[in-house]
Motif scaffolding. Structure first.
Motif, PDB file in Angstrom:
ATOM      1  N   ASP A 322       0.836  -1.202   0.000  1.00 18.90           N
ATOM      2  CA  ASP A 322       0.000   0.000   0.000  1.00 18.90           C
ATOM      3  C   ASP A 322       0.871   1.253   0.000  1.00 18.90           C
ATOM      4  N   VAL A 323       2.111   1.125  -0.435  1.00 21.82           N
ATOM      5  CA  VAL A 323       3.035   2.248  -0.420  1.00 21.82           C
ATOM      6  C   VAL A 323       3.476   2.579  -1.832  1.00 21.82           C
ATOM      7  N   TYR A 324       3.340   3.826  -2.200  1.00 24.01           N
ATOM      8  CA  TYR A 324       3.831   4.273  -3.495  1.00 24.01           C
ATOM      9  C   TYR A 324       5.322   4.547  -3.426  1.00 24.01           C
ATOM     10  N   PRO A 325       6.050   4.386  -4.531  1.00 21.57           N
ATOM     11  CA  PRO A 325       7.468   4.782  -4.544  1.00 21.57           C
ATOM     12  C   PRO A 325       7.595   6.268  -4.227  1.00 21.57           C
ATOM     13  N   GLU A 326       8.569   6.599  -3.383  1.00 26.19           N
ATOM     14  CA  GLU A 326       8.703   7.972  -2.912  1.00 26.19           C
ATOM     15  C   GLU A 326       9.747   8.778  -3.691  1.00 26.19           C
ATOM     16  N   ASP A 327      10.453   8.120  -4.604  1.00 25.51           N
ATOM     17  CA  ASP A 327      11.559   8.795  -5.277  1.00 25.51           C
ATOM     18  C   ASP A 327      11.146   9.423  -6.603  1.00 25.51           C
ATOM     19  N   PHE A 328       9.853   9.603  -6.804  1.00 26.55           N
ATOM     20  CA  PHE A 328       9.363  10.131  -8.080  1.00 26.55           C
ATOM     21  C   PHE A 328       8.399  11.288  -7.854  1.00 26.55           C
ATOM     22  N   ASP A 329       8.375  12.169  -8.847  1.00 25.97           N
ATOM     23  CA  ASP A 329       7.473  13.321  -8.768  1.00 25.97           C
ATOM     24  C   ASP A 329       6.073  12.974  -9.240  1.00 25.97           C
ATOM     25  N   GLY A 330       5.963  11.898  -9.990  1.00 28.63           N
ATOM     26  CA  GLY A 330       4.664  11.423 -10.456  1.00 28.63           C
ATOM     27  C   GLY A 330       4.710   9.930 -10.673  1.00 28.63           C
ATOM     28  N   VAL A 331       3.601   9.254 -10.376  1.00 27.25           N
ATOM     29  CA  VAL A 331       3.515   7.800 -10.550  1.00 27.25           C
ATOM     30  C   VAL A 331       2.232   7.484 -11.300  1.00 27.25           C
ATOM     31  N   VAL A 332       2.364   6.744 -12.388  1.00 26.68           N
ATOM     32  CA  VAL A 332       1.205   6.298 -13.164  1.00 26.68           C
ATOM     33  C   VAL A 332       1.064   4.799 -12.955  1.00 26.68           C
ATOM     34  N   LEU A 333      -0.011   4.396 -12.290  1.00 29.95           N
ATOM     35  CA  LEU A 333      -0.245   2.990 -11.988  1.00 29.95           C
ATOM     36  C   LEU A 333      -1.226   2.402 -13.004  1.00 29.95           C
ATOM     37  N   CYS A 334      -0.834   1.323 -13.646  1.00 31.66           N
ATOM     38  CA  CYS A 334      -1.693   0.652 -14.620  1.00 31.66           C
ATOM     39  C   CYS A 334      -2.126  -0.681 -14.021  1.00 31.66           C
ATOM     40  N   CYS A 335      -3.236  -0.689 -13.316  1.00 31.97           N
ATOM     41  CA  CYS A 335      -3.727  -1.905 -12.669  1.00 31.97           C
ATOM     42  C   CYS A 335      -5.197  -1.707 -12.316  1.00 31.97           C
TER      43      CYS A 335
END
Length: 429
Positions: A322-335
């Motif tokens: 339940d944790v998003y990667p923290e090293d990015f300014d934006g995250v696009v999840l395809c699921c």
């Protein structure tokens, strides 16, 4: 005996119910269904795949050429250590009356392999009733003819269409030929780097077809006139029902979503002996365990930078995290499952876009419907940060996320990988 009596007798003899009681008939139907299910079992499928893979490897040894999988079926027949790449030639592009050259699936990546090795072997299979898939008998030949026209514009002899005469009739061959000019104009309109394309090929491409009924040569094929594209049909042809083949299934890997319980070709080869020695009723639980382990390991892999950009990445998303990667300014999840943002991170929702799409063919269709949302998201992220680092993630890290990343590359980066002016795209205009 009257004529009416004779007619009644004939009618009663023809009736199946007069010979088999309804209950017995239903039991017979259930028995046949049970036999078919046992024949098409996971155990028989994996054994058939392995048997066919031995033929594929023998072809590769004789021709001394690298193996290319026509996805997704082809990968099942090639041990990962012998797989030199993948292509996507659809059988539907070779169906009767629907012949096509797809500008969405150019498959130009295989030209590097062909150029370095003076040819290649493309592996695919087909289910009972056909000797080879349309992808190999027609789609690949169309591709070879069009690529030859593009790479060798002054050498008209290379433009000829070659198809297997035992599968493609004279009339169908001629009808395909009449469409080649249109296919060529379609690829010309894309304005590819033709000089780069030509530099990879020393000679024109020539498709050659191999099945388990073919007479194989005793030594590698060498030609100064063309580069062989060997179209290898992995499975042997089954003329009758599978039940008569002692458990062998033609095209056993086809439509794996319906029988594999989530097993992938890669995991099959990693655990082949264990899978093939496990009882049928225990296979679903074993596959679930193996895939859970594989998914957990995949989620721990490092993300991959998409070059030549310096800010677009692809990677995996762990379905249990339940944790998003923290090293990015934006995250696009395809699921298609809900992934919660970290507790206490008020900015997480602004950093994340979830494109609702599942796995497989249905997921790719859903992705195309979701892509318009990508424009506004990247626009807003770019307003906050000049050159945002954006991660595109999906369960495998190389399927739906790669498609979404490709869309971003086409819209927001130049050929050198530098970001261009990012503004919302009007898809209704």
């Amino acid at each position: 005996m009257t004529a009416e009596d004779q007619a009644n007798i004939r009618t009663s003899v023809i009736s199946t119910n007069s010979l088999i009681f309804p209950e017995a008939s239903q039991n017979w139907s259930r028995t046949l269904s049970s036999l078919k299910r046992s024949t098409l079992s996971i155990t028989n499928r994996l054994a058939s795949i392995h048997e066919d893979s031995l033929f594929v490897q023998r072809v590769a040894d004789i021709y001394d050429l690298p193996l290319i999988a026509n996805e997704r079926c082809g990968s099942w027949y090639i041990p990962p250590g012998r797989k030199a790449g993948s292509v996507y030639f659809k059988s539907t592009d070779g169906h009767q009356g629907q012949w096509s050259f797809s500008t969405r699936r150019l498959n130009l990546q295989v030209l590097d392999v062909i150029g370095r090795n003076s040819g290649c072997i493309i592996v695919d299979s087909t289910r009972r009733g056909k000797s080879m898939p349309d992808a190999l008998s027609k789609t690949v030949p169309i591709w070879c003819a069009v690529i030859n026209r593009l790479a060798f514009p002054e050498y008209s002899a290379a433009w000829e269409l070659h198809t297997p005469s035992q599968v493609v009739g004279t009339s169908e061959h001629a009808q395909i030929e009449t469409r080649l000019d249109k296919f060529f104009m379609n690829i010309k309109a894309i304005e590819l780097d033709v000089s780069s394309l030509c530099s990879k090929l020393s000679n024109p491409l020539r498709p050659i077809w191999i099945t388990q009924d073919s007479s194989l040569p005793s030594s590698p094929l060498v030609s100064e006139d063309y580069l062989p594209v060997v179209c290898c049909t992995a499975s042997r042809r089954v003329p009758g029902a599978e039940a008569s083949e002692g458990g062998y299934i033609q095209g056993a890997s086809d439509d794996s979503e319906g029988w594999s319980h989530g097993l992938t070709a890669t995991v099959f080869w990693q655990h082949r002996q264990q899978l093939m020695s496990t009882a049928e009723d225990a296979l679903p639980s074993l596959i679930e365990t193996l895939m859970a382990t594989d998914n957990a390991m995949a989620s721990e892999k490092e993300v991959v930078l998409v070059k030549p950009t310096k800010q677009i990445y692809t990677g995996t998303v762990n379905t249990d995290s339940d944790v998003y990667p923290e090293d990015f300014d934006g995250v696009v999840l395809c699921c298609d499952h809900t992934v919660e943002s970290p507790i206490g991170d008020s900015n997480a929702a602004k950093k994340v876009l979830q494109l609702r799409c599942g796995a497989g063919k249905l997921g790719s269709r859903a992705l195309r419907a979701e892509l318009p949302r990508l424009s506004d998201f990247i626009h807003h992220v770019s307003q906050r940060i000049e050159a945002p680092r954006i991660l595109f993630a999906c369960p495998t890290g190389k399927d739906l996320s790669a498609g979404a990343a490709l869309a971003a590359l086409c819209l927001y980066f130049d050929d050198a990988g530098n970001p261009i002016h990012i503004a919302p795209v009007d898809y209704n205009g």
